[in-house]
Design a protein around this motif. Structure first.
Motif, PDB file in Angstrom:
ATOM      1  N   ILE A 147       8.725  15.366  10.578  1.00 49.45           N
ATOM      2  CA  ILE A 147       7.524  14.590  10.277  1.00 49.45           C
ATOM      3  C   ILE A 147       7.928  13.123  10.198  1.00 49.45           C
ATOM      4  O   ILE A 147       8.407  12.650   9.174  1.00 49.45           O
ATOM      5  CB  ILE A 147       6.862  15.044   8.960  1.00 49.45           C
ATOM      6  N   PRO A 148       7.797  12.407  11.318  1.00 48.26           N
ATOM      7  CA  PRO A 148       8.126  10.978  11.324  1.00 48.26           C
ATOM      8  C   PRO A 148       7.020  10.157  10.696  1.00 48.26           C
ATOM      9  O   PRO A 148       5.985  10.687  10.278  1.00 48.26           O
ATOM     10  CB  PRO A 148       8.274  10.668  12.818  1.00 48.26           C
ATOM     11  N   GLY A 149       7.227   8.829  10.673  1.00 55.43           N
ATOM     12  CA  GLY A 149       6.191   7.916  10.220  1.00 55.43           C
ATOM     13  C   GLY A 149       5.363   7.452  11.404  1.00 55.43           C
ATOM     14  O   GLY A 149       5.093   8.229  12.323  1.00 55.43           O
ATOM     15  N   ILE A 150       4.993   6.180  11.406  1.00 47.52           N
ATOM     16  CA  ILE A 150       4.151   5.637  12.472  1.00 47.52           C
ATOM     17  C   ILE A 150       4.934   5.639  13.781  1.00 47.52           C
ATOM     18  O   ILE A 150       5.934   4.937  13.925  1.00 47.52           O
ATOM     19  CB  ILE A 150       3.687   4.219  12.122  1.00 47.52           C
ATOM     20  N   ASP A 151       4.468   6.410  14.745  1.00 51.78           N
ATOM     21  CA  ASP A 151       5.246   6.656  15.953  1.00 51.78           C
ATOM     22  C   ASP A 151       5.370   5.435  16.862  1.00 51.78           C
ATOM     23  O   ASP A 151       6.300   5.348  17.658  1.00 51.78           O
ATOM     24  CB  ASP A 151       4.621   7.807  16.743  1.00 51.78           C
ATOM     25  N   SER A 152       4.451   4.492  16.746  1.00 52.65           N
ATOM     26  CA  SER A 152       4.493   3.327  17.632  1.00 52.65           C
ATOM     27  C   SER A 152       5.550   2.312  17.214  1.00 52.65           C
ATOM     28  O   SER A 152       5.921   1.432  18.002  1.00 52.65           O
ATOM     29  CB  SER A 152       3.126   2.638  17.671  1.00 52.65           C
ATOM     30  N   LEU A 153       6.045   2.421  15.987  1.00 48.00           N
ATOM     31  CA  LEU A 153       7.049   1.476  15.500  1.00 48.00           C
ATOM     32  C   LEU A 153       8.421   1.808  16.062  1.00 48.00           C
ATOM     33  O   LEU A 153       8.828   2.972  16.104  1.00 48.00           O
ATOM     34  CB  LEU A 153       7.105   1.481  13.973  1.00 48.00           C
ATOM     35  N   GLU A 154       9.157   0.777  16.421  1.00 46.92           N
ATOM     36  CA  GLU A 154      10.505   0.968  16.958  1.00 46.92           C
ATOM     37  C   GLU A 154      11.406   1.649  15.944  1.00 46.92           C
ATOM     38  O   GLU A 154      12.254   2.468  16.296  1.00 46.92           O
ATOM     39  CB  GLU A 154      11.100  -0.378  17.372  1.00 46.92           C
TER      40      GLU A 154
ATOM     41  N   PRO B  77       3.720  13.374  13.624  1.00 44.96           N
ATOM     42  CA  PRO B  77       3.801  12.047  13.000  1.00 44.96           C
ATOM     43  C   PRO B  77       2.791  11.876  11.869  1.00 44.96           C
ATOM     44  O   PRO B  77       1.686  12.432  11.899  1.00 44.96           O
ATOM     45  CB  PRO B  77       3.493  11.088  14.149  1.00 44.96           C
ATOM     46  N   ALA B  78       3.194  11.094  10.871  1.00 44.59           N
ATOM     47  CA  ALA B  78       2.304  10.695   9.779  1.00 44.59           C
ATOM     48  C   ALA B  78       2.232   9.165   9.781  1.00 44.59           C
ATOM     49  O   ALA B  78       2.534   8.531  10.791  1.00 44.59           O
ATOM     50  CB  ALA B  78       2.812  11.248   8.455  1.00 44.59           C
ATOM     51  N   GLU B  79       1.830   8.576   8.652  1.00 46.17           N
ATOM     52  CA  GLU B  79       1.622   7.116   8.623  1.00 46.17           C
ATOM     53  C   GLU B  79       2.233   6.464   7.392  1.00 46.17           C
ATOM     54  O   GLU B  79       1.737   5.449   6.905  1.00 46.17           O
ATOM     55  CB  GLU B  79       0.121   6.809   8.696  1.00 46.17           C
ATOM     56  N   PHE B  80       3.297   7.048   6.857  1.00 45.47           N
ATOM     57  CA  PHE B  80       3.992   6.490   5.698  1.00 45.47           C
ATOM     58  C   PHE B  80       3.138   6.507   4.432  1.00 45.47           C
ATOM     59  O   PHE B  80       3.359   5.703   3.531  1.00 45.47           O
ATOM     60  CB  PHE B  80       4.473   5.054   5.968  1.00 45.47           C
ATOM     61  N   THR B  81       2.150   7.378   4.359  1.00 42.95           N
ATOM     62  CA  THR B  81       1.337   7.514   3.150  1.00 42.95           C
ATOM     63  C   THR B  81       1.312   8.969   2.721  1.00 42.95           C
ATOM     64  O   THR B  81       1.522   9.882   3.530  1.00 42.95           O
ATOM     65  CB  THR B  81      -0.116   7.048   3.379  1.00 42.95           C
TER      66      THR B  81
ATOM     67  N   ASP C 282       9.958   9.168   2.016  1.00 45.47           N
ATOM     68  CA  ASP C 282       9.739   9.873   0.755  1.00 45.47           C
ATOM     69  C   ASP C 282       8.354   9.651   0.170  1.00 45.47           C
ATOM     70  O   ASP C 282       7.862  10.500  -0.587  1.00 45.47           O
ATOM     71  CB  ASP C 282      10.801   9.459  -0.271  1.00 45.47           C
ATOM     72  N   ASP C 283       7.704   8.531   0.470  1.00 44.23           N
ATOM     73  CA  ASP C 283       6.337   8.345  -0.013  1.00 44.23           C
ATOM     74  C   ASP C 283       5.380   9.305   0.669  1.00 44.23           C
ATOM     75  O   ASP C 283       4.577   9.967   0.016  1.00 44.23           O
ATOM     76  CB  ASP C 283       5.890   6.898   0.200  1.00 44.23           C
ATOM     77  N   GLN C 284       5.449   9.400   1.995  1.00 46.98           N
ATOM     78  CA  GLN C 284       4.605  10.389   2.667  1.00 46.98           C
ATOM     79  C   GLN C 284       5.095  11.794   2.316  1.00 46.98           C
ATOM     80  O   GLN C 284       4.343  12.763   2.396  1.00 46.98           O
ATOM     81  CB  GLN C 284       4.567  10.163   4.176  1.00 46.98           C
ATOM     82  N   GLY C 285       6.354  11.893   1.872  1.00 42.57           N
ATOM     83  CA  GLY C 285       6.916  13.181   1.452  1.00 42.57           C
ATOM     84  C   GLY C 285       6.221  13.776   0.254  1.00 42.57           C
ATOM     85  O   GLY C 285       6.261  14.992   0.044  1.00 42.57           O
ATOM     86  N   ILE C 286       5.591  12.933  -0.565  1.00 43.24           N
ATOM     87  CA  ILE C 286       4.810  13.444  -1.693  1.00 43.24           C
ATOM     88  C   ILE C 286       3.702  14.360  -1.169  1.00 43.24           C
ATOM     89  O   ILE C 286       3.469  15.450  -1.686  1.00 43.24           O
ATOM     90  CB  ILE C 286       4.217  12.276  -2.509  1.00 43.24           C
ATOM     91  N   GLY C 287       3.028  13.907  -0.109  1.00 42.89           N
ATOM     92  CA  GLY C 287       1.997  14.735   0.502  1.00 42.89           C
ATOM     93  C   GLY C 287       2.576  15.916   1.242  1.00 42.89           C
ATOM     94  O   GLY C 287       1.991  17.009   1.250  1.00 42.89           O
ATOM     95  N   VAL C 288       3.735  15.727   1.874  1.00 44.28           N
ATOM     96  CA  VAL C 288       4.395  16.826   2.571  1.00 44.28           C
ATOM     97  C   VAL C 288       4.709  17.952   1.594  1.00 44.28           C
ATOM     98  O   VAL C 288       4.421  19.132   1.865  1.00 44.28           O
ATOM     99  CB  VAL C 288       5.682  16.336   3.269  1.00 44.28           C
ATOM    100  N   LEU C 289       5.273  17.616   0.457  1.00 39.47           N
ATOM    101  CA  LEU C 289       5.619  18.640  -0.539  1.00 39.47           C
ATOM    102  C   LEU C 289       4.372  19.305  -1.120  1.00 39.47           C
ATOM    103  O   LEU C 289       4.387  20.501  -1.424  1.00 39.47           O
ATOM    104  CB  LEU C 289       6.464  18.025  -1.654  1.00 39.47           C
ATOM    105  N   ALA C 290       3.304  18.539  -1.256  1.00 35.82           N
ATOM    106  CA  ALA C 290       2.057  19.131  -1.753  1.00 35.82           C
ATOM    107  C   ALA C 290       1.529  20.176  -0.776  1.00 35.82           C
ATOM    108  O   ALA C 290       1.059  21.247  -1.170  1.00 35.82           O
ATOM    109  CB  ALA C 290       1.012  18.038  -1.975  1.00 35.82           C
ATOM    110  N   ALA C 291       1.601  19.859   0.525  1.00 36.00           N
ATOM    111  CA  ALA C 291       1.139  20.807   1.547  1.00 36.00           C
ATOM    112  C   ALA C 291       2.012  22.059   1.564  1.00 36.00           C
ATOM    113  O   ALA C 291       1.519  23.182   1.711  1.00 36.00           O
ATOM    114  CB  ALA C 291       1.166  20.131   2.923  1.00 36.00           C
TER     115      ALA C 291
ATOM    116  N   ASP D 218       0.818  -1.203   0.000  1.00 36.70           N
ATOM    117  CA  ASP D 218       0.000   0.000   0.000  1.00 36.70           C
ATOM    118  C   ASP D 218       0.854   1.257   0.000  1.00 36.70           C
ATOM    119  O   ASP D 218       0.336   2.361   0.136  1.00 36.70           O
ATOM    120  CB  ASP D 218      -0.958  -0.008   1.198  1.00 36.70           C
ATOM    121  N   HIS D 219       2.152   1.102  -0.124  1.00 31.76           N
ATOM    122  CA  HIS D 219       3.001   2.276  -0.310  1.00 31.76           C
ATOM    123  C   HIS D 219       4.269   1.863  -1.017  1.00 31.76           C
ATOM    124  O   HIS D 219       4.622   0.700  -1.074  1.00 31.76           O
ATOM    125  CB  HIS D 219       3.185   3.001   1.032  1.00 31.76           C
ATOM    126  N   GLY D 220       4.891   2.795  -1.692  1.00 26.30           N
ATOM    127  CA  GLY D 220       5.934   2.497  -2.661  1.00 26.30           C
ATOM    128  C   GLY D 220       7.077   1.667  -2.147  1.00 26.30           C
ATOM    129  O   GLY D 220       7.585   0.783  -2.838  1.00 26.30           O
TER     130      GLY D 220
END
Length: 346
Positions: free
Chosen positions: A185-192, A217-221, A247-256, A62-64
């Motif tokens: 802007i991290p990914g899923i914060d619960s992951l080690e 935090p974001a969710e890698f999307t 970088d996958d969630q970065g697509i949305g970061v750059l759009a924002a 579900d992600h690149g």
């Protein structure tokens, strides 16, 4: 704000035309060629040997980055005439993956390559396979118990954060910024792995006397990246630097960032996607660097699983067996060296 599509999005802050529409790499097709290496002509391990059945499981593509993991694993397996790959669906969560793996273990493959939804939650499954005499190659998300895997191969999450922090620190130091405002802007914060990346980042910044001003935090999307970045930009009306972990969630970061009309800061990405490397090469957005966490590790995992199944060691090492743990280095991609890393972009 309109939602970001799963297939395409405008990447970058400059004016764009048809050529600037890039794949978001969130489907089952990673959009980049898989990385395959079967050794050189003089490598005895390259010759066909005993057949090895390798079971494989990774979260749904579900992600690149995850899509590229699966693509690389399949391509590497196909490159060997003595390997049969048996992939199993991982489902949408750890429980579903655990059930699928129990069925796979009952089939008695020679080796299992496993990227778990969560290393802690799938640790018992790794132990189950190992007790059944099936060596496990733990890919990326680490099992806490060393008894749950024969080989653990992963990227350097702490090193990722360290590399990002060092790049940001050096850039700000060169610009003479003594009290910078830095966002994260991290990914899923619960992951080690996310926690390790953040620790590396904080440790690196601390050597310059810097710290993170705000963290969302974001969710890698792409969608979650856009939402988190929008929130961060509102919280920090001025910023000097930003590290986005993925970088996958970065697509949305750059759009924002583009929608907010912000350009007073520079950004570092994470993982080394093709879209990010292309944007860094073009140098027309705030994205100036990314730190590697390559899905090519899946290709290496298959190659090493084959050797384990055949009872062989690595040809460049004196030891007779494949090592217990391998951690890949995280490197910094900038405009100066982007062309060298382009082939590894996912």
């Amino acid at each position: 704000m309109s939602a970001i599509t799963r297939r395409h999005i405008l990447f970058g802050s400059a004016a764009v035309g048809a050529g600037a529409v890039l794949s978001a790499c969130t489907s089952n097709d990673s959009g980049a060629p898989a990385q395959v290496n079967t050794g050189g002509a003089g490598d005895a391990n390259a010759a066909a040997g005993q057949k090895v059945i390798i079971g494989f499981s990774a979260p749904a593509a579900d992600h690149g980055w995850i899509a590229a993991i699966t693509d690389n694993a399949k391509a590497q397996a196909q490159a060997y005439s003595d390997v049969e790959l048996r992939p199993v669906e991982a489902g949408s969560d750890a429980a579903a993956q655990r059930a699928a793996l129990s069925t796979l273990i009952a089939q008695k493959p020679n080796v299992i390559v496993l990227l778990p939804h969560d290393g802690k939650e799938l640790n018992a499954t790794g132990l189950e396979a190992m007790k059944a005499g099936i060596p496990v190659v733990n890919l990326d998300r680490a099992f806490p118990s060393a008894a749950a895997y024969r080989l653990q191969i992963k990227g350097d999450n702490y090193g990722m954060g360290l590399a990002a922090g060092q790049y940001i620190g050096e850039q700000l130091k060169a610009k003479g910024v003594s009290n910078p405002i830095i966002g994260e802007i991290p990914g899923i914060d619960s992951l080690e792995l996310t926690q390790e990346r953040t620790k590396g980042f904080n440790d690196a910044l601390a050597t310059y006397g810097f710290k993170v001003a705000n963290r969302r935090p974001a969710e890698f999307t792409a969608d979650s990246g856009q939402a988190s970045a929008t929130s961060l930009l509102q919280a920090l009306p001025k910023m000097d630097a930003l590290w986005n972990h993925d970088d996958d969630q970065g697509i949305g970061v750059l759009a924002a960032i583009k929608q907010a009309g912000r350009s007073e800061f520079f950004m570092v990405g994470g993982a080394g996607s093709k879209a990010a490397i292309d944007a860094i090469t073009k140098d027309d957005s705030v994205l100036k660097a990314t730190v590697t966490y390559s899905p090519s590790m899946a290709s290496s995992a298959i190659s090493l699983a084959r050797l384990i199944g055949q009872g062989k060691g690595m040809s460049d090492l004196v030891e007779l067996q494949v090592p217990k743990e391998i951690t890949l280095a995280s490197e910094t991609i900038t405009k100066d060296n982007a062309s060298k890393y382009a082939k590894l972009g996912f």
